[in-house]
Design a protein around this motif. Structure first.
Motif, mmCIF file in Angstrom:
data_model
loop_
_atom_site.group_PDB
_atom_site.id
_atom_site.type_symbol
_atom_site.label_atom_id
_atom_site.label_comp_id
_atom_site.label_asym_id
_atom_site.label_seq_id
_atom_site.Cartn_x
_atom_site.Cartn_y
_atom_site.Cartn_z
ATOM 1 N N THR A 355 47.299 14.385 90.912
ATOM 2 C CA THR A 355 48.651 14.480 90.367
ATOM 3 C C THR A 355 48.547 14.839 88.891
ATOM 4 O O THR A 355 47.496 14.667 88.257
ATOM 5 C CB THR A 355 49.422 13.153 90.504
ATOM 6 O OG1 THR A 355 48.768 12.153 89.712
ATOM 7 C CG2 THR A 355 49.469 12.700 91.946
ATOM 8 N N LEU A 361 52.263 15.882 94.561
ATOM 9 C CA LEU A 361 50.921 15.419 94.907
ATOM 10 C C LEU A 361 50.215 16.568 95.602
ATOM 11 O O LEU A 361 50.698 17.089 96.615
ATOM 12 C CB LEU A 361 50.986 14.202 95.833
ATOM 13 C CG LEU A 361 49.664 13.743 96.452
ATOM 14 C CD1 LEU A 361 48.751 13.133 95.394
ATOM 15 C CD2 LEU A 361 49.909 12.738 97.575
ATOM 16 N N GLN A 373 50.203 21.451 98.687
ATOM 17 C CA GLN A 373 51.150 20.558 98.030
ATOM 18 C C GLN A 373 51.638 19.580 99.080
ATOM 19 O O GLN A 373 52.475 19.891 99.912
ATOM 20 C CB GLN A 373 52.321 21.338 97.429
ATOM 21 C CG GLN A 373 53.335 20.446 96.727
ATOM 22 C CD GLN A 373 54.435 21.224 96.035
ATOM 23 O OE1 GLN A 373 54.146 22.083 95.209
ATOM 24 N NE2 GLN A 373 55.680 20.933 96.370
ATOM 25 N N SER A 376 56.417 16.535 97.123
ATOM 26 C CA SER A 376 56.991 16.661 95.780
ATOM 27 C C SER A 376 58.133 15.665 95.607
ATOM 28 O O SER A 376 59.076 15.910 94.865
ATOM 29 C CB SER A 376 57.509 18.087 95.557
ATOM 30 O OG SER A 376 58.482 18.431 96.538
ATOM 31 N N PRO A 381 54.458 10.755 89.164
ATOM 32 C CA PRO A 381 53.264 10.215 89.831
ATOM 33 C C PRO A 381 52.113 10.001 88.860
ATOM 34 O O PRO A 381 51.891 10.805 87.949
ATOM 35 C CB PRO A 381 52.933 11.289 90.874
ATOM 36 C CG PRO A 381 53.499 12.553 90.303
ATOM 37 C CD PRO A 381 54.738 12.140 89.568
ATOM 38 N N CYS A 384 46.173 7.293 92.038
ATOM 39 C CA CYS A 384 46.179 7.160 93.488
ATOM 40 C C CYS A 384 44.874 6.519 93.939
ATOM 41 O O CYS A 384 43.887 6.520 93.215
ATOM 42 C CB CYS A 384 46.367 8.525 94.172
ATOM 43 S SG CYS A 384 45.112 9.763 93.756
ATOM 44 N N VAL A 394 49.988 5.839 96.062
ATOM 45 C CA VAL A 394 50.264 6.601 94.841
ATOM 46 C C VAL A 394 51.227 5.805 93.974
ATOM 47 O O VAL A 394 52.288 5.371 94.444
ATOM 48 C CB VAL A 394 50.864 7.988 95.166
ATOM 49 C CG1 VAL A 394 51.101 8.776 93.877
ATOM 50 C CG2 VAL A 394 49.956 8.762 96.110
ATOM 51 N N ASP A 396 54.014 5.594 91.270
ATOM 52 C CA ASP A 396 55.082 6.426 90.727
ATOM 53 C C ASP A 396 55.718 5.664 89.571
ATOM 54 O O ASP A 396 56.535 4.770 89.767
ATOM 55 C CB ASP A 396 56.122 6.744 91.796
ATOM 56 C CG ASP A 396 57.103 7.822 91.350
ATOM 57 O OD1 ASP A 396 57.147 8.111 90.142
ATOM 58 O OD2 ASP A 396 57.825 8.358 92.209
#
Length: 472
Positions: A355, A361, A373, A376, A381, A384, A394, A396
């Motif tokens: 990221t 991601l 990809q 999105s 982000p 991970c 992940v 965020d």
């Protein structure tokens, strides 16, 4: 018949012969009742009948289940075979804290997304409250945490303890904590140890032996060996990092080190998020993990104390692999005009997820190839981590949450259905604890993989127990 030891219910079940439909003769009834070996035992106010073989089987199964339950409760292991819960560790720069929670079970992951409620993790380290205050504090006292970001966990041969490394980007230090696992899925940490000072580590990772690898502002990749880390933790000796890749190190096809940030290792190769890379130099780089020898030259050592006078290392070429070919290669080269594509990075088997400053991601195979990809759907982000089974987590930071999604893709593809698993204020770094199999046994002179004999012995014992239960 009147065979001794058989109840009236058992004799009644023999009145109709299973094949002929007629009543069996007396000899057949005696033989059948003799094979049953019925026993009588009290249950409450009445009496029940059961075969001795069935009773032994049930008792043995109950003992096995209780032993397994107690093993899971205490989080213990037998000869390196882990039976405890698995945890996720989450850093929160905005609260100066580290949190932890139990990873979701298979049952929880199978629930529909709308039925899963985000969990609020428990506090592991309160960086503000743990800071030493007063005139008696010195440089070896607990400095607390200011803005913890990167996390890395090393698990040795003991399932009840591990070592956590924390990169504090504001304090520009790397700290170490011993983590202990208690009953009822509780984690506690020991005292803080300052491993490196004056180092703005942008990414940290630990290999299976225990060596600490990190990238730092200035564009270099360094390592602190496990022997030096142990000496720092238990003998208060200051470690001396060694530069593996210097600023602007170059490789094949124009690949070059440009402000490396996130770092991961599979014990053979290093994977680097090239935050300032482009289509020619690469956004994700791969290089062999060529560790220094035990008696490396002192010229290779780097002074990391910001208060000391240390010249910036001159640009160097990457170590050469077999055949004299430069080691660094670009496995991803997707770019964005205004934003860094790769800042944070993690490994999930042969998939490399990364990221950056975008909301997406991305993923690429560790050997290189097509860049996917994956999603999105994030706001901001950050780090991970892979749980070593099937799930990627992940952080965020923009949504104050940690999300999960599948990670064991044979072929990389888009996956837009993420699940909010943990609610954490401003998460940044993530790491997992309890996912390894206790493969490492270390001594003061060398590091090696443990013998497979304990695991084979445990498997043989389980097979023997299963055979006894079947025979019973």
């Amino acid at each position: 018949g009147s065979s001794p030891g058989c109840s009236s219910a058992t004799r009644g079940s023999l009145r109709a012969h299973p094949k002929s439909g007629g009543p069996p003769n007396a000899a057949t009834r005696r033989q059948f009742c003799g094979q049953l070996r019925c026993i009588r035992f009290a249950s409450g106010s009445g009496a029940a009948m059961a075969t001795s073989a069935g009773l032994r089987r049930r008792r043995a199964q109950s003992l096995v289940l209780w032993a397994a339950f107690l093993g899971l409760l205490q989080g213990r292991c037998v000869q390196g075979l882990r039976t405890g819960s698995r945890f996720i560790l989450i850093s929160s720069p905005s609260t100066s804290s580290i949190y932890y929670a139990v990873l979701p079970s298979i049952y929880e992951q199978a629930l529909p997304r709308e039925d899963r409620v985000p969990v609020s993790p428990s506090l592991l380290i309160n960086g503000s409250a743990s800071k030493c205050l007063g005139s008696y504090c010195d440089e070896n006292s607990d400095m607390g945490l200011e803005e913890p970001a990167g996390l890395a966990v090393f698990e040795g041969a003991h399932s009840h303890s591990a070592r956590l490394y924390v990169a504090d980007t504001k304090a520009q230090n790397i700290y170490a904590y011993d983590i202990r696992r208690l009953a009822l899925d509780t984690l506690v940490t020991g005292s803080q140890t300052k491993v490196l000072k004056g180092v703005n580590a942008l990414g940290i990772a630990v290999d299976s032996v225990g060596n600490l690898l990190y990238t730092q502002e200035g564009g270099q990749v360094s390592v602190v060996t496990v022997e030096q880390l142990d000496a720092c933790m238990y003998e208060a000796k200051e470690p001396k990092p060694v530069v593996l890749l210097g600023p602007e190190a170059s490789g094949t096809g124009g690949a070059a080190l440009k402000a490396p940030a996130g770092i991961a290792t599979d014990n053979f190769f290093l994977y680097l998020a090239n935050s300032a890379g482009d289509a020619s130099t690469g956004t994700v780089l791969k290089a062999p993990e060529l560790l220094p020898k035990a008696n490396s030259a002192s010229a290779e050592e780097v002074v990391t104390d910001a208060s000391a006078d240390a010249a910036t290392p001159a640009p160097v070429a990457a170590p050469a692999a077999a055949g004299g070919v430069p080691a660094i290669q670009a496995i991803a080269a997707n770019t964005d005009v205004s934003e860094a594509v790769a800042i944070n990075l993690c490994l999930a088997r042969d998939n490399v997820f990364f990221t950056g400053e975008t909301k997406a991601l991305f993923a690429v195979k560790s050997r290189g190839g097509t860049i996917a990809q994956v999603t999105s759907s994030f706001k901001e982000p950050k780090g991970c981590v892979y749980d070593e089974e099937s799930t990627l987590f992940v952080a965020d930071q923009g949504d104050d949450a940690v999300f999960s999604l599948p990670a064991n893709f044979a072929n990389l593809r888009a996956y837009n259905y993420t699940t909010k698993v943990y609610q954490v204020p401003g998460p940044s770094g993530v790491a997992v604890l309890g996912t390894r199999s206790g493969l490492v046994i270390r001594s003061s002179s060398r590091s090696s993989l443990s013998s497979p004999l304990p695991a084979l012995a445990a498997a043989a014992a389980a097979a023997a127990l299963s055979s006894l239960l079947r025979r019973a």
